[in-house]
Design a protein around this motif. Structure first.
Motif, mmCIF file in Angstrom:
data_model
loop_
_atom_site.group_PDB
_atom_site.id
_atom_site.type_symbol
_atom_site.label_atom_id
_atom_site.label_comp_id
_atom_site.label_asym_id
_atom_site.label_seq_id
_atom_site.Cartn_x
_atom_site.Cartn_y
_atom_site.Cartn_z
ATOM 1 N N THR A 238 0.830 -1.199 0.000
ATOM 2 C CA THR A 238 0.000 0.000 0.000
ATOM 3 C C THR A 238 0.865 1.250 0.000
ATOM 4 O OG1 THR A 238 -1.961 1.027 1.009
ATOM 5 C CG2 THR A 238 -0.293 0.194 2.524
ATOM 6 N N CYS A 239 0.203 2.395 0.033
ATOM 7 C CA CYS A 239 0.906 3.670 -0.040
ATOM 8 C C CYS A 239 1.553 3.991 1.315
ATOM 9 C CB CYS A 239 -0.085 4.762 -0.416
ATOM 10 S SG CYS A 239 0.676 6.369 -0.754
ATOM 11 N N ALA A 240 2.594 4.807 1.277
ATOM 12 C CA ALA A 240 3.272 5.212 2.515
ATOM 13 C C ALA A 240 2.446 6.210 3.317
ATOM 14 C CB ALA A 240 4.633 5.814 2.172
ATOM 15 N N ASP A 241 1.355 6.679 2.762
ATOM 16 C CA ASP A 241 0.502 7.699 3.398
ATOM 17 C C ASP A 241 0.229 7.355 4.871
ATOM 18 O OD1 ASP A 241 -1.819 9.875 2.173
ATOM 19 O OD2 ASP A 241 -2.100 9.038 4.180
ATOM 20 N N SER A 242 0.409 8.345 5.735
ATOM 21 C CA SER A 242 0.306 8.110 7.185
ATOM 22 C C SER A 242 -1.114 7.780 7.651
ATOM 23 C CB SER A 242 0.798 9.351 7.938
ATOM 24 O OG SER A 242 -0.031 10.460 7.631
ATOM 25 N N ARG A 243 -2.092 7.999 6.778
ATOM 26 C CA ARG A 243 -3.475 7.739 7.182
ATOM 27 C C ARG A 243 -3.907 6.297 6.949
ATOM 28 N NH1 ARG A 243 -5.658 12.388 3.406
ATOM 29 N NH2 ARG A 243 -3.998 11.406 2.176
ATOM 30 N N ILE A 244 -3.036 5.531 6.276
ATOM 31 C CA ILE A 244 -3.373 4.131 5.993
ATOM 32 C C ILE A 244 -2.698 3.264 7.050
ATOM 33 C CG2 ILE A 244 -3.427 2.336 4.216
ATOM 34 C CD1 ILE A 244 -4.636 5.079 3.395
ATOM 35 N N MET A 245 -3.481 2.548 7.840
ATOM 36 C CA MET A 245 -2.935 1.697 8.893
ATOM 37 C C MET A 245 -3.453 0.274 8.697
ATOM 38 S SD MET A 245 -3.371 4.324 12.097
ATOM 39 C CE MET A 245 -2.385 3.367 13.246
ATOM 40 N N GLY B 238 -6.740 -6.252 -6.080
ATOM 41 C CA GLY B 238 -6.512 -4.816 -6.202
ATOM 42 C C GLY B 238 -7.633 -4.064 -5.506
ATOM 43 N N TRP B 239 -7.268 -3.280 -4.520
ATOM 44 C CA TRP B 239 -8.270 -2.581 -3.717
ATOM 45 C C TRP B 239 -7.992 -1.081 -3.664
ATOM 46 C CZ3 TRP B 239 -8.290 -6.040 1.350
ATOM 47 C CH2 TRP B 239 -8.823 -7.298 1.034
ATOM 48 N N VAL B 240 -9.054 -0.324 -3.361
ATOM 49 C CA VAL B 240 -8.896 1.096 -3.043
ATOM 50 C C VAL B 240 -9.627 1.358 -1.729
ATOM 51 C CG1 VAL B 240 -9.412 3.469 -3.724
ATOM 52 C CG2 VAL B 240 -8.672 1.821 -5.450
ATOM 53 N N TYR B 241 -8.918 1.938 -0.784
ATOM 54 C CA TYR B 241 -9.459 2.192 0.549
ATOM 55 C C TYR B 241 -9.887 3.650 0.651
ATOM 56 C CZ TYR B 241 -9.227 3.180 5.592
ATOM 57 O OH TYR B 241 -9.482 3.604 6.856
ATOM 58 N N ASP B 242 -11.108 3.861 1.117
ATOM 59 C CA ASP B 242 -11.643 5.214 1.289
ATOM 60 C C ASP B 242 -11.462 5.631 2.746
ATOM 61 O OD1 ASP B 242 -13.477 7.331 1.966
ATOM 62 O OD2 ASP B 242 -14.458 6.989 0.025
ATOM 63 N N ILE B 243 -10.588 6.608 2.954
ATOM 64 C CA ILE B 243 -10.224 7.027 4.313
ATOM 65 C C ILE B 243 -11.431 7.573 5.077
ATOM 66 C CG2 ILE B 243 -8.865 8.715 5.648
ATOM 67 C CD1 ILE B 243 -6.790 8.576 3.314
ATOM 68 N N GLU B 244 -12.211 8.420 4.420
ATOM 69 C CA GLU B 244 -13.288 9.118 5.113
ATOM 70 C C GLU B 244 -14.451 8.201 5.494
ATOM 71 O OE1 GLU B 244 -14.780 12.424 2.889
ATOM 72 O OE2 GLU B 244 -16.166 13.039 4.476
ATOM 73 N N HIS B 245 -14.726 7.185 4.647
ATOM 74 C CA HIS B 245 -15.929 6.371 4.860
ATOM 75 C C HIS B 245 -15.638 4.947 5.324
ATOM 76 C CE1 HIS B 245 -17.015 9.520 1.828
ATOM 77 N NE2 HIS B 245 -17.967 9.703 2.721
ATOM 78 N N ALA B 246 -14.362 4.607 5.500
ATOM 79 C CA ALA B 246 -13.999 3.237 5.899
ATOM 80 C C ALA B 246 -14.640 2.213 4.960
ATOM 81 C CB ALA B 246 -14.384 2.959 7.347
ATOM 82 N N GLU B 247 -14.427 2.448 3.658
ATOM 83 C CA GLU B 247 -14.945 1.503 2.663
ATOM 84 C C GLU B 247 -13.797 1.037 1.784
ATOM 85 O OE1 GLU B 247 -19.575 2.851 2.020
ATOM 86 O OE2 GLU B 247 -18.106 3.344 0.474
ATOM 87 N N ILE B 248 -13.940 -0.178 1.269
ATOM 88 C CA ILE B 248 -12.946 -0.696 0.328
ATOM 89 C C ILE B 248 -13.681 -1.067 -0.950
ATOM 90 C CG2 ILE B 248 -11.458 -2.678 -0.185
ATOM 91 C CD1 ILE B 248 -10.626 -2.664 2.753
#
Ligand SMILES: [Zn+2]
Length: 229
Positions: A38-45, A180-190
């Motif tokens: 996944t991305c290094a973005d700090s919001r993805i845990m 292959g997934w995309v995670y939505d930070i604001e809505h907690a959806e994949i």
């Protein structure tokens, strides 16, 4: 640094004692079921999102959740994939992009990268997404473009992933599934790429079904037959 040290102290005091046995068992071995890129973005845990225990996820992160194609670029991510598949024998690889990705926004605004030559060079591996997006005829809002770009980048990186010999072999023998997934930070959806449908669909955790982004194992039967003989 104070924040980190205090956090470590909290972990040692509140979390570690409860999980002492788990960490003891993991002291000299690991057997993760999934390589999660996944991305290094700090919001993805990842561990938080999947309620994962230590030892479950082999996580690799970089800017833009990118997998350079085989032989073009010997990189940390490619080495990690080879190790995860050949040594750890993970059953799944997930490439996971996310909403509001800075790397994807940079693709939309290349001028922002001129004084960041290393990022610029790295994001060349995501050109595939920009080129596909350029073929989408309809006018899209910037937000819609960003979403599509993020999805197309995941699809492009899945294709790069299949160029790695270790991955191609494990898929062919039915020992590995890729997603292959995309995670939505604001809505907690994949949303997950459904190769059969050719589009991303929202994951429904209740149903337990995961759309397949993997081509079918090609000679699973012949391998079993050969082993039996
Ligand atoms: Zn990102």
């Amino acid at each position: 640094m104070k924040r980190l040290i205090e956090g470590f102290e909290l972990f040692r005091r509140d979390v570690f004692p409860v999980q002492r046995e788990v960490f003891r068992q993991l002291a000299d071995k690991q057997s993760p079921h999934t390589l999660f890129i996944t991305c290094a973005d700090s919001r993805i845990m990842p561990e938080m999102i999947f309620s994962a225990q230590p030892g479950e996820l082999f996580v690799y992160r970089n800017i833009g959740n990118i997998v350079p194609p085989y032989a073009q670029h010997v990189s940390g991510v490619v080495a990690a994939i080879e190790y995860a598949v050949k040594v750890l024998k993970v059953k799944n690889i997930v490439i996971c992009g996310h909403s509001d990705c800075g790397a994807m926004k940079a693709l939309m605004n290349p001028a922002a990268l001129v004084d960041k030559p290393s990022v610029q060079a790295w994001l060349k591996h995501a050109d595939v997404a920009s080129y596909v997006i350029a073929e989408y005829g309809a006018a899209m809002t910037p937000l819609e473009t960003l979403r599509r770009l993020t999805e197309e980048n995941v699809v492009g990186q899945l294709e790069h992933l299949r160029t790695l010999p270790a991955v191609a072999a494990a898929i062919a023998t039915g020992n590995l599934g890729i997603h292959g997934w995309v995670y939505d930070i604001e809505h907690a959806e994949i949303s997950a790429f459904d190769a059969q449908a050719g589009k991303f669909v929202t994951l429904d955790p209740q149903s337990g079904e995961v759309p397949e982004a993997t081509p079918h194992a090609r000679f699973l039967n012949s391998v079993s037959t050969a082993n039996a003989a």
